[in-house]
Design a protein around this motif. Structure first.
Motif, PDB file in Angstrom:
ATOM      1  N   ASP A 326       0.842  -1.193   0.000  1.00 22.73           N
ATOM      2  CA  ASP A 326       0.000   0.000   0.000  1.00 22.73           C
ATOM      3  C   ASP A 326       0.883   1.251   0.000  1.00 22.73           C
ATOM      4  N   SER A 407      -2.146  -5.161   0.471  1.00 21.70           N
ATOM      5  CA  SER A 407      -3.503  -5.559   0.082  1.00 21.70           C
ATOM      6  C   SER A 407      -3.411  -6.831  -0.750  1.00 21.70           C
ATOM      7  N   LYS A 438      -8.089  -2.796  -2.636  1.00 21.16           N
ATOM      8  CA  LYS A 438      -7.597  -1.418  -2.617  1.00 21.16           C
ATOM      9  C   LYS A 438      -8.764  -0.429  -2.491  1.00 21.16           C
ATOM     10  N   ARG A 442      -7.698  -0.684   1.444  1.00 25.82           N
ATOM     11  CA  ARG A 442      -6.362  -1.282   1.542  1.00 25.82           C
ATOM     12  C   ARG A 442      -6.189  -2.089   2.839  1.00 25.82           C
ATOM     13  N   ASP A 475      -2.837   3.754  -6.025  1.00 22.63           N
ATOM     14  CA  ASP A 475      -2.065   4.632  -5.166  1.00 22.63           C
ATOM     15  C   ASP A 475      -2.388   6.106  -5.339  1.00 22.63           C
TER      16      ASP A 475
END
Length: 476
Positions: A326, A407, A438, A442, A475
């Motif tokens: 993550d 994750s 996600k 996460r 992200d």
């Protein structure tokens, strides 16, 4: 053609007859002895050679020999033979026959040595061919052991490869032993022990009788009933490579010819093992990720189809865990890419210690990693993923002692599914599950279910999304 007549059918006559009948250039025209039961006369009769039991000189009158062997040792018979009128033959007495015997023995020994050398070269050529045709390490190892057994004429043998970093020998091939022998496939090389002594030698170590060697304390071989052996060290310029053993279940001596043959085999074996080890190292480099030491995407592409086919064929479950770190981009931005690479390596070591040795652990791309588990159902895969998630959070792998999270997307192949999913389908489903983990915040494990396909289709996603695109979405 030389015609020969033999007088005296005792031991000496029998031996000279036995040798002369082997030569096509010599014809035995007759053999004489006063004793009708003389062994030479019996042998001559079997060979259809005329025999005479009366006066040998009278019998000789009807013969026209080129050479006469007088093996009686009787000086009177010798004098009569020398004084025969019109004598046209050469006389060979006992002393000259002794010289003949020596010549015959030398010729026989040379012939025997030549035959042994030819057999030895033939065997070595066959072994060399078997090694060159071998496609795997196991085939090479088996060919070496089989060759040693053949050269030595012994019923058992084994090959162990030396690992200098561990100071251990690993059994890689064995023949002629019980199934229990294979259970002890590695053992330490004890300082000052017999094995260390063997590894330090450049020639085979002979043990004609184990009972005469109190230092020999290998309980496994003793239990197998081994009573004699030859240990052939396989040594290269860089040091010991391994040991080839040939064994027998009874005490015995070993001829110099056997030892010479094993020396030649040792050279071939050492070269073959080194070549195979170099090949395996190159092969390992081609299928391993240099940063983490895990299998790479190339290897995954090769093995995934094979494991899926096996699962379908055997009706066994096959599970996949796809995971990533993550906010890995933030880790790189904050601590630098070198630290990020070290974190990936440490995480790979941590997770690698928690999975089974036959699970396939790969670096999928970037910070994504994948674990492929044969014979593992969905519950087992989810349990493992949860344990990995907890371990990652507790490990505190970041420089300042803070923890990181991961994750996980999990999917289990159903062998009964039709039509059969492709490797890309399998990967895509695990990827969808990871994307969902996600999306839900996460640091969690999420298992694939078919509804995810419909949801992602509605979002305009498809199987061609790249790993880079997914990483940006996760992200961001």
């Amino acid at each position: 053609m030389v015609n020969a007549f033999i007088i005296g059918a005792g031991r000496g006559g029998s031996e000279i007859l036995d040798r002369l009948i082997q030569f096509e250039e010599v014809k035995i025209t007759g053999m004489a002895d006063l004793n009708p039961d003389a062994p030479g006369l019996v042998m001559a009769a079997v060979a259809n050679i005329p025999v005479f039991t009366g006066d040998a000189i009278e019998a000789l009158q009807s013969q026209t020999p080129d050479i006469v062997f007088d093996l009686t040792g009787d000086s009177k018979i010798k004098e009569r033979l020398l004084n025969l009128p019109n004598r046209s033959f050469n006389l060979v007495s006992g002393e000259s026959t002794l010289l003949f015997f020596k010549m015959f023995r030398q010729l026989e020994q040379k012939e025997l040595q030549t035959q042994i050398k030819c057999d030895e070269q033939r065997i070595l050529s066959e072994i060399s061919l078997a090694i060159s045709l071998s496609k795997t390490s196991n085939q090479i190892f088996d060919a070496i052991v089989g060759g040693g057994i053949q050269i030595a004429g012994m019923p058992a043998g084994s090959l162990s490869i030396y690992k200098p970093d561990r100071k251990e020998l690993f059994l890689v091939s064995a023949k002629g032993f019980t199934s229990e022998f294979y259970l002890s496939n590695r053992y330490k090389v004890r300082a000052g022990g017999l094995t260390e002594h063997i590894l330090q030698q450049k020639t085979p170590v002979e043990v004609p009788n184990i009972a005469d060697h109190p230092a020999f304390n290998n309980p496994i071989l003793l239990k197998e009933g081994i009573r004699s052996l030859i240990a052939i060290p396989l040594v290269s310029d860089q040091g010991p490579v391994g040991i080839l053993y040939v064994d027998d279940f009874k005490p015995r001596s070993f001829s110099p010819v056997v030892i010479d043959g094993l020396k030649l085999l040792a050279v071939q074996a050492t070269i073959a093992i080194q070549k195979q080890q170099a090949f395996e190292q190159i092969k390992t480099l081609s299928i391993r990720d240099p940063g983490t030491g895990l299998y790479n995407r190339r290897y995954l592409n090769e093995i995934l189809a094979i494991e899926m086919d096996r699962a379908f064929r055997l009706d066994r479950p096959l599970s996949m865990i796809l995971f990533d770190l993550d906010h890995f981009k933030e880790i790189n931005d904050r601590f630098g890419h070198l630290t990020g690479d070290m974190v990936l390596k440490e995480l790979a070591l941590l997770f690698g210690s928690m999975i089974r040795r036959y699970d396939i652990f790969c670096r999928f791309g970037g910070d994504e990693m994948l674990i492929l588990m044969a014979d593992t159902d969905l519950a087992g895969a989810e349990n493992l993923a949860e344990r990995l998630r907890s371990s990652a959070a507790e490990a505190k792998l970041l420089p300042e002692g803070s923890s990181l999270t991961c994750s996980f997307g999990v999917h289990t192949l159903c062998p009964a599914e039709t039509p059969r999913p492709t490797p890309d389908d399998f990967l895509h489903r695990a990827d969808l599950a990871l994307y969902e983990a996600k999306s839900l915040g996460r640091n969690r494990v999420f298992a694939f279910h078919p509804a995810l396909i419909d949801v992602n289709l509605e979002m305009g996603q498809n199987n061609n999304r790249t790993s880079v695109t997914r990483s940006k979405q996760r992200d961001s």
